[in-house]
Design an enzyme around this catalytic site. Structure first.
Site, PDB file in Angstrom:
ATOM      1  N   CYS A 193       4.343  -2.265   8.720  1.00 34.55           N
ATOM      2  CA  CYS A 193       5.008  -2.991   7.642  1.00 34.55           C
ATOM      3  C   CYS A 193       4.725  -4.481   7.803  1.00 34.55           C
ATOM      4  O   CYS A 193       4.690  -4.992   8.929  1.00 34.55           O
ATOM      5  CB  CYS A 193       6.514  -2.737   7.678  1.00 34.55           C
ATOM      6  SG  CYS A 193       7.435  -3.576   6.361  1.00 34.55           S
ATOM      7  N   GLU A 240      -1.155   1.350   8.055  1.00 34.93           N
ATOM      8  CA  GLU A 240      -0.587   2.654   7.724  1.00 34.93           C
ATOM      9  C   GLU A 240      -0.808   2.938   6.248  1.00 34.93           C
ATOM     10  O   GLU A 240      -0.676   2.063   5.403  1.00 34.93           O
ATOM     11  CB  GLU A 240       0.915   2.646   8.061  1.00 34.93           C
ATOM     12  CG  GLU A 240       1.595   3.979   7.901  1.00 34.93           C
ATOM     13  CD  GLU A 240       3.042   3.915   8.373  1.00 34.93           C
ATOM     14  OE1 GLU A 240       3.935   3.995   7.510  1.00 34.93           O
ATOM     15  OE2 GLU A 240       3.256   3.775   9.577  1.00 34.93           O
TER      16      GLU A 240
END
Length: 249
Positions: free
Chosen positions: A58, A92
């Site tokens: 993130c 990711e």
């Protein structure tokens, strides 16, 4: 920080179970009235152990600090940490459309630097290659640069599939004499830089990069933070979408 990110990232799913993540915080320094102030500008997180070799889970840059390439700086740091670990990685998946554009911009810049021999890792590799080649040839031309996809991946820390995607995106892989080859002539790369408007230049001073922190440094940082007091984040209303990937765990 995860709860703060939840205000800006609609699809952020993990904000309590954070034991398996490392956090890298971006502080912006300023001097006001002769006093040092540190402002929380953003962060990125990564899994401590990732089976899929993700080096970023993130990323968030607060709105007051948008448009200053801090998102690109955090992405570059995530790859430099990966490279120092002698491995490769990537963000990711899935990426948001904004996150994809940010990563594509970084991949282009990092690979062009490597192909031109301008990155510190590529320069060191080319120096070693030149010494090796001089033992087999009568003369070594400094413009000669030999890279495989695997070598580019290891030099940049970028996953080989992302290297291949970027080279195809830049039209640097061409079909010649029955096989695909990487075209790395200087004039070709410079033309690509101009046409794609790739902004060359590093965001990080690698000579000043310290991995880890001593107790003395930690004490100094804690003292500096205590002097700044609580940061006012009341004016932050949206994420730096242009520099963010999404956490999809």
């Amino acid at each position: 920080m995860c709860l703060l990110s939840k205000l800006f990232l609609d699809q952020k799913t993990i904000y309590y179970d954070i034991g398996g993540f490392l956090f890298y915080i971006l502080l912006v320094k300023s001097v006001v009235g002769g006093r040092l102030e540190l402002h929380f500008a953003g962060y990125f997180s990564k899994e401590k152990t990732s089976v899929e070799r993700n080096n970023l889970a993130c990323i968030l840059v607060l709105p007051p600090f948008r448009g200053q390439n801090y998102g690109q700086l955090l992405i570059e740091l995530s790859y430099e940490l990966t490279r120092l670990e002698n491995t490769t990685g990537g963000p990711e998946q899935p990426l948001s459309s904004q996150g994809f554009h940010s990563y594509r911009s970084y991949w282009r810049r990092a690979l062009v630097h490597a192909l031109l021999g301008r990155s510190h890792a590529a320069a060191a590799y080319l120096r070693r290659s030149s010494r090796l080649m001089e033992t087999h040839t009568h003369r070594w031309d400094e413009s000669q640069r030999i890279f495989s996809l695997g070598r580019l991946s290891r030099l940049t820390g970028i996953r080989i599939e992302d290297v291949l995607f970027t080279l195809e995106d830049l039209d640097l892989i061409q079909f010649w004499r029955g096989r695909h080859v990487v075209c790395i002539a200087d004039e070709t790369i410079q033309k690509v830089v101009s046409e794609k408007r790739i902004q060359l230049g590093h965001r990080i001073d690698y000579d000043g990069l310290l991995v880890g922190c001593s107790n003395d440094m930690s004490d100094d940082m804690s003292e500096a933070l205590s002097e700044t007091g609580s940061e006012d984040l009341g004016d932050s209303h949206e994420t730096d979408q242009g520099d963010s990937g999404e956490e999809s765990q």
